[in-house]
Design a protein around this motif. Structure first.
Motif, PDB file in Angstrom:
ATOM      1  N   GLU A  96      16.994  54.940  40.066  1.00  0.00           N
ATOM      2  CA  GLU A  96      16.097  53.987  40.244  1.00  0.00           C
ATOM      3  C   GLU A  96      15.627  53.803  41.712  1.00  0.00           C
ATOM      4  O   GLU A  96      16.042  53.736  42.685  1.00  0.00           O
ATOM      5  CB  GLU A  96      16.835  52.574  39.866  1.00  0.00           C
ATOM      6  N   PHE A  97      14.338  54.029  41.775  1.00  0.00           N
ATOM      7  CA  PHE A  97      13.506  54.137  43.039  1.00  0.00           C
ATOM      8  C   PHE A  97      13.112  52.578  43.478  1.00  0.00           C
ATOM      9  O   PHE A  97      12.688  52.011  42.588  1.00  0.00           O
ATOM     10  CB  PHE A  97      12.064  54.825  43.132  1.00  0.00           C
ATOM     11  N   SER A  98      13.516  52.219  44.732  1.00  0.00           N
ATOM     12  CA  SER A  98      13.184  50.971  45.299  1.00  0.00           C
ATOM     13  C   SER A  98      12.513  51.135  46.756  1.00  0.00           C
ATOM     14  O   SER A  98      13.063  51.830  47.348  1.00  0.00           O
ATOM     15  CB  SER A  98      14.367  49.876  45.149  1.00  0.00           C
ATOM     16  N   PRO A  99      11.417  50.860  47.030  1.00  0.00           N
ATOM     17  CA  PRO A  99      10.558  50.933  47.998  1.00  0.00           C
ATOM     18  C   PRO A  99      11.727  50.536  49.089  1.00  0.00           C
ATOM     19  O   PRO A  99      12.268  49.464  49.126  1.00  0.00           O
ATOM     20  CB  PRO A  99       9.492  50.034  48.032  1.00  0.00           C
ATOM     21  N   GLN A 100      11.604  51.244  50.267  1.00  0.00           N
ATOM     22  CA  GLN A 100      12.652  51.032  51.404  1.00  0.00           C
ATOM     23  C   GLN A 100      12.715  49.520  51.803  1.00  0.00           C
ATOM     24  O   GLN A 100      14.000  48.862  51.741  1.00  0.00           O
ATOM     25  CB  GLN A 100      12.392  51.915  52.755  1.00  0.00           C
ATOM     26  N   GLY A 101      11.681  48.928  51.970  1.00  0.00           N
ATOM     27  CA  GLY A 101      11.672  47.380  52.412  1.00  0.00           C
ATOM     28  C   GLY A 101      12.372  46.685  51.440  1.00  0.00           C
ATOM     29  O   GLY A 101      13.024  45.753  51.738  1.00  0.00           O
ATOM     30  N   THR A 102      11.908  46.734  50.119  1.00  0.00           N
ATOM     31  CA  THR A 102      12.284  46.002  48.848  1.00  0.00           C
ATOM     32  C   THR A 102      13.927  46.244  48.593  1.00  0.00           C
ATOM     33  O   THR A 102      14.587  45.439  48.675  1.00  0.00           O
ATOM     34  CB  THR A 102      11.581  46.557  47.803  1.00  0.00           C
ATOM     35  N   LEU A 103      14.331  47.634  48.883  1.00  0.00           N
ATOM     36  CA  LEU A 103      15.636  47.989  48.779  1.00  0.00           C
ATOM     37  C   LEU A 103      16.686  47.013  49.980  1.00  0.00           C
ATOM     38  O   LEU A 103      17.596  46.377  49.518  1.00  0.00           O
ATOM     39  CB  LEU A 103      15.942  49.293  48.770  1.00  0.00           C
ATOM     40  N   ALA A 104      16.018  47.059  51.294  1.00  0.00           N
ATOM     41  CA  ALA A 104      16.815  46.244  52.046  1.00  0.00           C
ATOM     42  C   ALA A 104      16.966  44.857  51.739  1.00  0.00           C
ATOM     43  O   ALA A 104      17.917  44.174  52.013  1.00  0.00           O
ATOM     44  CB  ALA A 104      16.006  46.306  53.579  1.00  0.00           C
ATOM     45  N   GLU A 105      15.701  44.161  51.556  1.00  0.00           N
ATOM     46  CA  GLU A 105      15.821  42.826  51.017  1.00  0.00           C
ATOM     47  C   GLU A 105      16.558  42.515  49.901  1.00  0.00           C
ATOM     48  O   GLU A 105      16.954  41.427  49.556  1.00  0.00           O
ATOM     49  CB  GLU A 105      14.159  42.442  50.794  1.00  0.00           C
ATOM     50  N   ARG A 106      16.660  43.438  48.675  1.00  0.00           N
ATOM     51  CA  ARG A 106      17.420  43.180  47.549  1.00  0.00           C
ATOM     52  C   ARG A 106      18.869  42.988  48.065  1.00  0.00           C
ATOM     53  O   ARG A 106      19.468  42.415  47.674  1.00  0.00           O
ATOM     54  CB  ARG A 106      17.241  44.255  46.630  1.00  0.00           C
ATOM     55  N   ILE A 107      19.440  43.726  48.862  1.00  0.00           N
ATOM     56  CA  ILE A 107      20.740  43.856  49.437  1.00  0.00           C
ATOM     57  C   ILE A 107      20.814  42.630  50.193  1.00  0.00           C
ATOM     58  O   ILE A 107      21.831  41.805  49.877  1.00  0.00           O
ATOM     59  CB  ILE A 107      20.736  45.250  50.154  1.00  0.00           C
ATOM     60  N   ARG A 108      20.040  42.372  51.165  1.00  0.00           N
ATOM     61  CA  ARG A 108      20.095  41.161  51.791  1.00  0.00           C
ATOM     62  C   ARG A 108      20.107  39.803  51.022  1.00  0.00           C
ATOM     63  O   ARG A 108      20.942  38.770  51.331  1.00  0.00           O
ATOM     64  CB  ARG A 108      18.820  41.194  53.062  1.00  0.00           C
ATOM     65  N   TYR A 110      21.508  39.175  48.211  1.00  0.00           N
ATOM     66  CA  TYR A 110      22.807  38.988  47.755  1.00  0.00           C
ATOM     67  C   TYR A 110      23.593  38.365  48.726  1.00  0.00           C
ATOM     68  O   TYR A 110      24.248  37.311  48.471  1.00  0.00           O
ATOM     69  CB  TYR A 110      23.413  40.314  46.895  1.00  0.00           C
ATOM     70  N   GLY A 111      23.774  39.038  50.014  1.00  0.00           N
ATOM     71  CA  GLY A 111      24.426  38.449  50.895  1.00  0.00           C
ATOM     72  C   GLY A 111      24.048  36.966  51.388  1.00  0.00           C
ATOM     73  O   GLY A 111      25.101  36.304  51.895  1.00  0.00           O
ATOM     74  N   ALA A 112      22.685  36.823  51.456  1.00  0.00           N
ATOM     75  CA  ALA A 112      22.254  35.541  51.668  1.00  0.00           C
ATOM     76  C   ALA A 112      22.255  34.461  50.346  1.00  0.00           C
ATOM     77  O   ALA A 112      22.050  33.275  50.412  1.00  0.00           O
ATOM     78  CB  ALA A 112      21.106  35.462  52.185  1.00  0.00           C
ATOM     79  N   GLY A 113      22.750  34.794  49.336  1.00  0.00           N
ATOM     80  CA  GLY A 113      23.018  33.817  48.096  1.00  0.00           C
ATOM     81  C   GLY A 113      21.696  33.719  47.489  1.00  0.00           C
ATOM     82  O   GLY A 113      21.570  32.525  47.036  1.00  0.00           O
ATOM     83  N   LEU A 114      20.663  34.481  47.533  1.00  0.00           N
ATOM     84  CA  LEU A 114      19.484  34.289  46.948  1.00  0.00           C
ATOM     85  C   LEU A 114      19.152  34.901  45.642  1.00  0.00           C
ATOM     86  O   LEU A 114      20.119  35.724  45.145  1.00  0.00           O
ATOM     87  CB  LEU A 114      18.151  34.827  47.862  1.00  0.00           C
ATOM     88  N   GLY A 115      18.324  34.141  44.692  1.00  0.00           N
ATOM     89  CA  GLY A 115      18.371  34.607  43.166  1.00  0.00           C
ATOM     90  C   GLY A 115      17.363  35.891  43.252  1.00  0.00           C
ATOM     91  O   GLY A 115      17.174  36.672  42.164  1.00  0.00           O
ATOM     92  N   GLY A 116      16.665  36.287  44.294  1.00  0.00           N
ATOM     93  CA  GLY A 116      15.779  37.259  44.302  1.00  0.00           C
ATOM     94  C   GLY A 116      14.715  37.408  45.428  1.00  0.00           C
ATOM     95  O   GLY A 116      14.688  36.130  46.092  1.00  0.00           O
ATOM     96  N   VAL A 117      13.990  38.191  45.471  1.00  0.00           N
ATOM     97  CA  VAL A 117      12.789  38.218  46.463  1.00  0.00           C
ATOM     98  C   VAL A 117      11.465  38.441  45.848  1.00  0.00           C
ATOM     99  O   VAL A 117      11.427  39.284  44.850  1.00  0.00           O
ATOM    100  CB  VAL A 117      13.150  39.219  47.601  1.00  0.00           C
ATOM    101  N   LEU A 118      10.506  37.863  46.317  1.00  0.00           N
ATOM    102  CA  LEU A 118       9.100  38.152  45.699  1.00  0.00           C
ATOM    103  C   LEU A 118       8.500  39.157  46.732  1.00  0.00           C
ATOM    104  O   LEU A 118       8.196  39.028  47.836  1.00  0.00           O
ATOM    105  CB  LEU A 118       8.279  36.869  45.655  1.00  0.00           C
ATOM    106  N   THR A 119       7.708  40.211  46.198  1.00  0.00           N
ATOM    107  CA  THR A 119       7.047  41.174  47.062  1.00  0.00           C
ATOM    108  C   THR A 119       5.873  41.744  46.234  1.00  0.00           C
ATOM    109  O   THR A 119       6.231  42.019  45.064  1.00  0.00           O
ATOM    110  CB  THR A 119       8.001  42.417  47.339  1.00  0.00           C
ATOM    111  N   PRO A 120       4.834  42.110  46.985  1.00  0.00           N
ATOM    112  CA  PRO A 120       3.955  42.505  46.284  1.00  0.00           C
ATOM    113  C   PRO A 120       3.780  44.223  46.131  1.00  0.00           C
ATOM    114  O   PRO A 120       3.046  44.820  45.575  1.00  0.00           O
ATOM    115  CB  PRO A 120       2.430  42.171  47.098  1.00  0.00           C
ATOM    116  N   THR A 121       4.841  44.679  46.949  1.00  0.00           N
ATOM    117  CA  THR A 121       5.012  46.121  46.932  1.00  0.00           C
ATOM    118  C   THR A 121       5.289  46.515  45.539  1.00  0.00           C
ATOM    119  O   THR A 121       6.379  46.287  44.883  1.00  0.00           O
ATOM    120  CB  THR A 121       5.984  46.477  48.010  1.00  0.00           C
TER     121      THR A 121
END
Length: 216
Positions: A96-108, A110-121
């Motif tokens: 599963e490919f995830s753009p580098q910045g998106t991958l970092a934000e997806r990991i972050r 979870y650690g921050a207790g967020l339900g997800g992130v929105l990105t145009p990438t």
């Protein structure tokens, strides 16, 4: 104070078949390569691997992939490890490919207790397949879900005996994020010092996130 020191054998024994693991580092920089070598030797299999890359066939988590101990990889690129591409094309490895910045934000996330992130990438590319799209202010975004692991293996330059971590230079990379996104965190360190030896402003990962310390 809990003794967080752990042997190499006991560290890798925490991993069971089918688990999801995160591995810090960028290629081999800041990566827990000694722990990965031991994990290869353990023979554990059917792992899901979350990492920025799959390193090289002969280094770190790249060995796990080359040894066919991984069933799925969530990563930003695999170009430095041709075995990953070969296994993917042969249908033996899910990638599963995830753009580098998106991958970092997806990991972050979870650690921050967020339900997800929105990105145009990734909008308008194969990255959007199967994902929720939202339009805000006439801009399309993908909803990227958080990533977590059963165990995160990270690398640090210095740890104190409580588990406070310091990363030299760009070895920080994905390691602090992953320390906040797993049920269990095991760090491989180059140098171990007494608690209080690291200045507070130099603590990049707080001890509360670190369960075990392996001094290589």
């Amino acid at each position: 104070m809990k003794n967080k020191l752990i042997s190499l054998t006991d560290a890798v024994a925490k991993v069971q078949d089918g688990m999801t693991i995160m591995v810090g580092g960028f290629l081999s920089n800041g990566a827990p390569n000694t722990l990965m070598d031991a994990l290869v030797e353990s023979g554990v299999k059917n792992l899901t691997l979350i990492s920025n890359d799959t390193s090289f066939p002969e280094i770190g988590q790249g060995k796990l992939v080359a040894n066919k101990q991984v069933k799925k990889v969530i990563t930003s690129h695999v170009g430095t490890n041709p075995v990953t591409g070969d296994l993917m094309n042969a249908g033996e490895l899910e990638v599963e490919f995830s753009p580098q910045g998106t991958l970092a934000e997806r990991i972050r996330a979870y650690g921050a207790g967020l339900g997800g992130v929105l990105t145009p990438t990734g909008v308008g590319t194969s990255v959007e397949n199967g994902k929720t799209k939202l339009t805000l202010n006439n801009i399309e975004y993908l909803l990227e879900t958080p990533l977590k692991a059963d165990i995160a293996f990270i690398g640090a330059s210095i740890a104190d005996k409580s588990g406070n971590l310091y990363y030299k230079g760009n070895s920080r990379n994905f390691n602090p994020l992953m320390a906040m996104a797993a049920d269990l965190v095991i760090v491989e360190v180059e140098e171990l010092v007494e608690t209080g030896s690291i200045l507070p402003e130099n603590v990049h990962t707080s001890a509360i996130f670190v369960d075990y310390i392996y001094k290589k």
